[in-house]
Design a protein around this motif. Sequence first.
Motif, PDB file in Angstrom:
ATOM      1  N   LYS A 127     141.659  75.757 -35.685  1.00 41.06           N
ATOM      2  CA  LYS A 127     140.458  75.222 -36.307  1.00 41.06           C
ATOM      3  C   LYS A 127     140.326  73.599 -35.875  1.00 41.06           C
ATOM      4  N   MET A 128     141.721  72.986 -36.179  1.00 44.12           N
ATOM      5  CA  MET A 128     141.769  71.767 -35.657  1.00 44.12           C
ATOM      6  C   MET A 128     141.565  71.314 -34.213  1.00 44.12           C
ATOM      7  N   VAL A 129     142.014  71.985 -33.524  1.00 41.51           N
ATOM      8  CA  VAL A 129     141.532  71.963 -31.998  1.00 41.51           C
ATOM      9  C   VAL A 129     139.863  72.049 -31.642  1.00 41.51           C
ATOM     10  N   ALA A 130     139.590  72.998 -32.385  1.00 42.98           N
ATOM     11  CA  ALA A 130     138.096  73.133 -32.061  1.00 42.98           C
ATOM     12  C   ALA A 130     137.446  72.001 -32.670  1.00 42.98           C
ATOM     13  N   THR A 131     137.575  71.376 -33.751  1.00 39.70           N
ATOM     14  CA  THR A 131     136.984  70.157 -34.449  1.00 39.70           C
ATOM     15  C   THR A 131     137.390  68.961 -33.472  1.00 39.70           C
ATOM     16  N   LEU A 132     138.358  68.800 -33.151  1.00 38.59           N
ATOM     17  CA  LEU A 132     138.850  67.575 -32.060  1.00 38.59           C
ATOM     18  C   LEU A 132     137.730  67.903 -30.834  1.00 38.59           C
ATOM     19  N   ASN A 133     137.898  68.828 -30.230  1.00 37.40           N
ATOM     20  CA  ASN A 133     137.002  69.035 -29.001  1.00 37.40           C
ATOM     21  C   ASN A 133     135.428  68.727 -29.196  1.00 37.40           C
ATOM     22  N   SER A 134     135.100  69.182 -30.439  1.00 39.25           N
ATOM     23  CA  SER A 134     133.550  69.176 -30.734  1.00 39.25           C
ATOM     24  C   SER A 134     133.104  67.762 -30.983  1.00 39.25           C
ATOM     25  N   THR A 135     134.306  66.559 -31.316  1.00 39.25           N
ATOM     26  CA  THR A 135     134.003  65.537 -31.642  1.00 39.25           C
ATOM     27  C   THR A 135     134.673  64.433 -30.931  1.00 39.25           C
ATOM     28  N   GLY A 136     134.866  64.868 -29.405  1.00 40.92           N
ATOM     29  CA  GLY A 136     135.100  63.922 -28.429  1.00 40.92           C
ATOM     30  C   GLY A 136     136.615  63.739 -28.111  1.00 40.92           C
ATOM     31  N   THR A 137     137.553  64.403 -28.682  1.00 39.74           N
ATOM     32  CA  THR A 137     138.957  64.479 -28.448  1.00 39.74           C
ATOM     33  C   THR A 137     139.376  65.668 -28.025  1.00 39.74           C
ATOM     34  N   PRO A 138     139.753  65.555 -26.267  1.00 41.96           N
ATOM     35  CA  PRO A 138     140.323  66.759 -25.677  1.00 41.96           C
ATOM     36  C   PRO A 138     141.494  67.365 -26.455  1.00 41.96           C
ATOM     37  N   ALA A 139     141.396  68.545 -26.507  1.00 36.26           N
ATOM     38  CA  ALA A 139     142.876  69.217 -27.474  1.00 36.26           C
ATOM     39  C   ALA A 139     142.705  70.578 -26.936  1.00 36.26           C
ATOM     40  N   ILE A 140     144.021  71.157 -27.097  1.00 34.70           N
ATOM     41  CA  ILE A 140     144.451  72.464 -26.472  1.00 34.70           C
ATOM     42  C   ILE A 140     145.412  73.121 -27.606  1.00 34.70           C
ATOM     43  N   PHE A 141     145.140  74.306 -28.080  1.00 37.19           N
ATOM     44  CA  PHE A 141     146.076  75.096 -28.773  1.00 37.19           C
ATOM     45  C   PHE A 141     147.301  75.869 -28.251  1.00 37.19           C
ATOM     46  N   MET A 142     148.313  75.706 -28.447  1.00 36.75           N
ATOM     47  CA  MET A 142     149.568  76.306 -28.280  1.00 36.75           C
ATOM     48  C   MET A 142     150.229  76.910 -29.260  1.00 36.75           C
ATOM     49  N   HIS A 143     150.422  78.296 -29.320  1.00 37.87           N
ATOM     50  CA  HIS A 143     151.118  79.003 -30.541  1.00 37.87           C
ATOM     51  C   HIS A 143     152.569  78.858 -30.269  1.00 37.87           C
ATOM     52  N   ALA A 144     153.065  78.526 -31.257  1.00 39.11           N
ATOM     53  CA  ALA A 144     154.554  78.142 -31.320  1.00 39.11           C
ATOM     54  C   ALA A 144     155.306  79.116 -30.766  1.00 39.11           C
ATOM     55  N   ALA A 145     155.204  80.509 -31.002  1.00 40.95           N
ATOM     56  CA  ALA A 145     155.970  81.563 -30.482  1.00 40.95           C
ATOM     57  C   ALA A 145     155.716  81.764 -29.133  1.00 40.95           C
ATOM     58  N   ASP A 146     154.561  81.609 -28.620  1.00 44.29           N
ATOM     59  CA  ASP A 146     154.294  81.784 -27.209  1.00 44.29           C
ATOM     60  C   ASP A 146     154.804  80.776 -26.375  1.00 44.29           C
ATOM     61  N   ALA A 147     155.048  79.299 -27.078  1.00 43.92           N
ATOM     62  CA  ALA A 147     155.466  78.136 -26.489  1.00 43.92           C
ATOM     63  C   ALA A 147     156.798  78.460 -25.685  1.00 43.92           C
ATOM     64  N   ILE A 148     157.634  79.186 -26.488  1.00 44.26           N
ATOM     65  CA  ILE A 148     159.152  79.387 -26.051  1.00 44.26           C
ATOM     66  C   ILE A 148     159.103  80.468 -25.042  1.00 44.26           C
ATOM     67  N   HIS A 149     158.072  80.942 -24.665  1.00 38.88           N
ATOM     68  CA  HIS A 149     158.224  82.303 -23.989  1.00 38.88           C
ATOM     69  C   HIS A 149     157.100  81.976 -22.702  1.00 38.88           C
ATOM     70  N   GLY A 150     156.999  80.630 -22.294  1.00 38.90           N
ATOM     71  CA  GLY A 150     156.345  80.187 -21.015  1.00 38.90           C
ATOM     72  C   GLY A 150     154.951  79.359 -21.298  1.00 38.90           C
ATOM     73  N   ASP A 151     154.777  79.258 -22.419  1.00 39.86           N
ATOM     74  CA  ASP A 151     153.448  78.374 -22.516  1.00 39.86           C
ATOM     75  C   ASP A 151     153.791  76.898 -22.661  1.00 39.86           C
ATOM     76  N   LEU A 152     154.981  76.560 -22.731  1.00 41.33           N
ATOM     77  CA  LEU A 152     155.310  75.128 -22.576  1.00 41.33           C
ATOM     78  C   LEU A 152     154.732  74.471 -21.317  1.00 41.33           C
ATOM     79  N   GLY A 153     154.465  75.295 -20.416  1.00 40.41           N
ATOM     80  CA  GLY A 153     153.857  74.703 -19.186  1.00 40.41           C
ATOM     81  C   GLY A 153     152.612  74.046 -19.307  1.00 40.41           C
ATOM     82  N   ILE A 154     151.938  74.332 -20.536  1.00 36.32           N
ATOM     83  CA  ILE A 154     150.538  73.640 -21.067  1.00 36.32           C
ATOM     84  C   ILE A 154     150.549  72.106 -20.981  1.00 36.32           C
TER      85      ILE A 154
END
Length: 321
Positions: free
Chosen positions: A61-88
């Motif tokens: 939700k925080m990412v959605a609010t940031l993006n819609s108010t002018g701050t580029p943001a991306i969500f990264m799930h903590a569990a997925d991050a340690i299985h490859g998503d750190l590349g984000i």
Amino acid sequence: MIHNIDIKKNAVETLELEAAAIQQLTKTIDKDFVDVVNQILNLQGRVIVTGIGKSAIIAQKMVATLNSTGTPAIFMHAADAIHGDLGIIQPADLIIALSKSGNTPEIKVLVPFLKQTGNTLVAIVGNLNSFLATQADYILNTTVEREACPNNLAPTTSTTAQLAMGDALAVALQTCRQFSDRDFAKYHPGGALGKQLYLRVADLADNNGKPTLSPDANIREVIITITKHRLGATAVMHADEIVGIITDGDIRRMLEKYEDLTGLTAGDIMTRAPKTIARQELAVEALHRMRQDNIAQLLVVEDNRYQGIIHLQDLLKEGII
């Protein structure tokens, strides 16, 4: 099931607990909060927001609010991050990690990898002595006294505090960027709110045609013209000048007033000095004027030249109302 519980009282107590928790947050807004806002304002990359469990949902939700108010943001799930998503994560990004305890196994595994990237790490955390808090560059404190859950287990008050802190951050950034309603509309073009901020009268009126009659047109011509265009009205023109409008209401009033319609013309029954609106005005302004004057149509003009008609139904179809 307990049947003698006071449901209303229970709901009120829950809301009071959560409201009190948010009120307490005002005491935690400190230099770290200000520094985080300034860091993001000067950021060349994006804000990466991460969390696990309910905190992950708040992070989204925080990412959605940031993006819609002018701050580029991306969500990264903590569990997925340690299985490859750190590349984000890119070198210019800033990372915000949400966690109530700051000590979940996923956070403990993830944080050392985040520190290796060299990116700024911000913790939105409810335990200032936690692993996450001690490793973060900045802390946004969301400590709560207790959960609203009767067992003090289910994340309720704590996630409300996280949500509110995220909103405070997003709004502070929005205000500093002077992010206007016009900017907001660019990110919400499909919704009713966006349409109120960008949809123009011309966008609707240009599809309606330009019903027109001369003042000496007979009543049969008046009725045929109004019926043909299905706008409930027609402009009455003398040369290139608007001299009046005839609506369905004018037709009904004519039938009440005159027994014999022979010889009546458009000029006899039209409403003079009709209400107009410029084609470049916002469609929502057309709605305001229709409500103000209790009418269903406005003649559309450009440089005082007749361009067409906008009808209340056009605004209904677009969800402006």
